[in-house]
Design an enzyme around this catalytic site. Sequence first.
Site, PDB file in Angstrom:
ATOM      1  N   ASP A   1      -3.493  -5.065   0.868  1.00  0.00           N
ATOM      2  CA  ASP A   1      -2.045  -4.932   1.062  1.00  0.00           C
ATOM      3  C   ASP A   1      -1.384  -6.297   0.814  1.00  0.00           C
ATOM      4  O   ASP A   1      -1.875  -7.335   1.254  1.00  0.00           O
ATOM      5  CB  ASP A   1      -1.748  -4.444   2.486  1.00  0.00           C
ATOM      6  CG  ASP A   1      -0.332  -3.928   2.625  1.00  0.00           C
ATOM      7  OD1 ASP A   1      -0.158  -2.716   2.829  1.00  0.00           O
ATOM      8  OD2 ASP A   1       0.624  -4.737   2.516  1.00  0.00           O
ATOM      9  N   ILE A   2      -0.262  -6.253   0.120  1.00  0.00           N
ATOM     10  CA  ILE A   2       0.451  -7.476  -0.254  1.00  0.00           C
ATOM     11  C   ILE A   2       1.110  -8.139   0.961  1.00  0.00           C
ATOM     12  O   ILE A   2       1.398  -9.328   0.951  1.00  0.00           O
ATOM     13  CB  ILE A   2       1.505  -7.143  -1.351  1.00  0.00           C
ATOM     14  CG1 ILE A   2       1.839  -8.346  -2.190  1.00  0.00           C
ATOM     15  CG2 ILE A   2       2.752  -6.507  -0.769  1.00  0.00           C
ATOM     16  CD1 ILE A   2       2.614  -7.994  -3.454  1.00  0.00           C
TER      17      ILE A   2
ATOM     18  N   ASN B   1       0.981   6.914   7.102  1.00  0.00           N
ATOM     19  CA  ASN B   1       2.355   7.261   7.443  1.00  0.00           C
ATOM     20  C   ASN B   1       2.772   8.436   6.576  1.00  0.00           C
ATOM     21  O   ASN B   1       2.792   8.322   5.347  1.00  0.00           O
ATOM     22  CB  ASN B   1       3.267   6.056   7.204  1.00  0.00           C
ATOM     23  CG  ASN B   1       2.903   4.880   8.096  1.00  0.00           C
ATOM     24  OD1 ASN B   1       2.554   5.062   9.263  1.00  0.00           O
ATOM     25  ND2 ASN B   1       2.974   3.672   7.564  1.00  0.00           N
TER      26      ASN B   1
ATOM     27  N   GLN C   1       6.655   5.712   6.129  1.00  0.00           N
ATOM     28  CA  GLN C   1       6.155   5.697   4.748  1.00  0.00           C
ATOM     29  C   GLN C   1       7.204   5.098   3.819  1.00  0.00           C
ATOM     30  O   GLN C   1       8.361   5.527   3.797  1.00  0.00           O
ATOM     31  CB  GLN C   1       5.786   7.118   4.287  1.00  0.00           C
ATOM     32  CG  GLN C   1       5.102   7.116   2.920  1.00  0.00           C
ATOM     33  CD  GLN C   1       4.568   8.492   2.507  1.00  0.00           C
ATOM     34  OE1 GLN C   1       4.773   9.479   3.196  1.00  0.00           O
ATOM     35  NE2 GLN C   1       3.904   8.536   1.367  1.00  0.00           N
ATOM     36  N   GLU C   2       6.787   4.087   3.065  1.00  0.00           N
ATOM     37  CA  GLU C   2       7.685   3.437   2.109  1.00  0.00           C
ATOM     38  C   GLU C   2       7.264   3.691   0.674  1.00  0.00           C
ATOM     39  O   GLU C   2       8.096   3.699  -0.227  1.00  0.00           O
ATOM     40  CB  GLU C   2       7.728   1.926   2.377  1.00  0.00           C
ATOM     41  CG  GLU C   2       8.528   1.597   3.627  1.00  0.00           C
ATOM     42  CD  GLU C   2       8.492   0.128   3.993  1.00  0.00           C
ATOM     43  OE1 GLU C   2       7.821  -0.657   3.305  1.00  0.00           O
ATOM     44  OE2 GLU C   2       9.151  -0.215   4.990  1.00  0.00           O
TER      45      GLU C   2
ATOM     46  N   HIS D   1      -1.602   7.065   0.782  1.00  0.00           N
ATOM     47  CA  HIS D   1      -2.474   5.920   1.039  1.00  0.00           C
ATOM     48  C   HIS D   1      -2.866   5.873   2.499  1.00  0.00           C
ATOM     49  O   HIS D   1      -2.110   6.286   3.372  1.00  0.00           O
ATOM     50  CB  HIS D   1      -1.814   4.601   0.615  1.00  0.00           C
ATOM     51  CG  HIS D   1      -0.460   4.370   1.208  1.00  0.00           C
ATOM     52  ND1 HIS D   1       0.676   4.976   0.732  1.00  0.00           N
ATOM     53  CD2 HIS D   1      -0.068   3.607   2.252  1.00  0.00           C
ATOM     54  CE1 HIS D   1       1.720   4.588   1.446  1.00  0.00           C
ATOM     55  NE2 HIS D   1       1.291   3.765   2.390  1.00  0.00           N
TER      56      HIS D   1
ATOM     57  N   HIS E   1      -4.030   3.093   5.290  1.00  0.00           N
ATOM     58  CA  HIS E   1      -4.168   1.679   5.623  1.00  0.00           C
ATOM     59  C   HIS E   1      -5.472   1.515   6.399  1.00  0.00           C
ATOM     60  O   HIS E   1      -5.713   2.241   7.368  1.00  0.00           O
ATOM     61  CB  HIS E   1      -3.034   1.219   6.549  1.00  0.00           C
ATOM     62  CG  HIS E   1      -1.655   1.327   5.977  1.00  0.00           C
ATOM     63  ND1 HIS E   1      -0.936   0.245   5.545  1.00  0.00           N
ATOM     64  CD2 HIS E   1      -0.836   2.406   5.800  1.00  0.00           C
ATOM     65  CE1 HIS E   1       0.266   0.635   5.122  1.00  0.00           C
ATOM     66  NE2 HIS E   1       0.343   1.950   5.272  1.00  0.00           N
TER      67      HIS E   1
HETATM   68  P1  AMP Z   1       3.736   2.578   3.871  1.00  0.00           P
HETATM   69  O1  AMP Z   1       4.860   1.906   4.626  1.00  0.00           O
HETATM   70  O2  AMP Z   1       2.772   3.297   4.764  1.00  0.00           O
HETATM   71  O3  AMP Z   1       4.251   3.414   2.739  1.00  0.00           O
HETATM   72  O4  AMP Z   1       2.882   1.400   3.260  1.00  0.00           O
HETATM   73  C1  AMP Z   1       3.135   0.832   2.030  1.00  0.00           C
HETATM   74  C2  AMP Z   1       2.363  -0.455   1.973  1.00  0.00           C
HETATM   75  O5  AMP Z   1       2.254  -0.860   0.631  1.00  0.00           O
HETATM   76  C3  AMP Z   1       3.001  -1.620   2.746  1.00  0.00           C
HETATM   77  O6  AMP Z   1       2.083  -2.082   3.745  1.00  0.00           O
HETATM   78  C4  AMP Z   1       3.239  -2.670   1.663  1.00  0.00           C
HETATM   79  O7  AMP Z   1       3.030  -3.984   2.115  1.00  0.00           O
HETATM   80  C5  AMP Z   1       2.241  -2.260   0.597  1.00  0.00           C
HETATM   81  N1  AMP Z   1       2.574  -2.648  -0.769  1.00  0.00           N
HETATM   82  C6  AMP Z   1       3.734  -2.433  -1.433  1.00  0.00           C
HETATM   83  N2  AMP Z   1       3.652  -2.902  -2.691  1.00  0.00           N
HETATM   84  C7  AMP Z   1       2.409  -3.410  -2.841  1.00  0.00           C
HETATM   85  C8  AMP Z   1       1.702  -4.041  -3.906  1.00  0.00           C
HETATM   86  N3  AMP Z   1       2.269  -4.242  -5.108  1.00  0.00           N
HETATM   87  N4  AMP Z   1       0.427  -4.432  -3.695  1.00  0.00           N
HETATM   88  C9  AMP Z   1      -0.161  -4.247  -2.493  1.00  0.00           C
HETATM   89  N5  AMP Z   1       0.442  -3.648  -1.444  1.00  0.00           N
HETATM   90  C10 AMP Z   1       1.714  -3.248  -1.604  1.00  0.00           C
END
Ligand code: AMP
Length: 111
Positions: free
Chosen positions: A29-30, A81, A88-89, A94, A96
């Site tokens: 995760d970034i 999420n 969820q974003e 996915h 975590h």
């Molecule tokens: P969620 O909020 O459950 O949808 O988690 C999305 C996750 O994706 C967050 O923890 C972000 O930090 C991660 N994320 C978004 N863009 C990237 C990326 N380019 N590389 C790695 N992780 C990412």
Amino acid sequence: MDCIFCKIVKGEIPSKKVTENDKFLAFYDINPIAPVHVLIIPKEHFEKFDSTPDEIFPQMAEFIKEVAKTLNLSDYRLITNNGKNAGQEVFHLHVHMVANPDGKLKWPKLV
Ligand code: AMP
């Protein structure tokens, strides 16, 4: 247009890969929330947990255990999420995987 995780699968956006097979990918995760924070995704695009076909999950569970082995983790937390109000974003399924190899993870209040 492809979602951000589809672009990662295709190598159009860089990621720090942990491991992969023909169906799944694990990458860091970034924006980590724990000393180890890895995302595990199917390479095929599914929006979220409840719109993913059931047959994906046994294979994904097997892959998740391989990721833990690769990272030498015995203790870890898995989080998915499902939907905006759950946090969820990114709308590509996915899981975590978070861990603190040197101690205990906190269990924070979420509301
Ligand atoms: P969620 O909020 O459950 O949808 O988690 C999305 C996750 O994706 C967050 O923890 C972000 O930090 C991660 N994320 C978004 N863009 C990237 C990326 N380019 N590389 C790695 N992780 C990412």
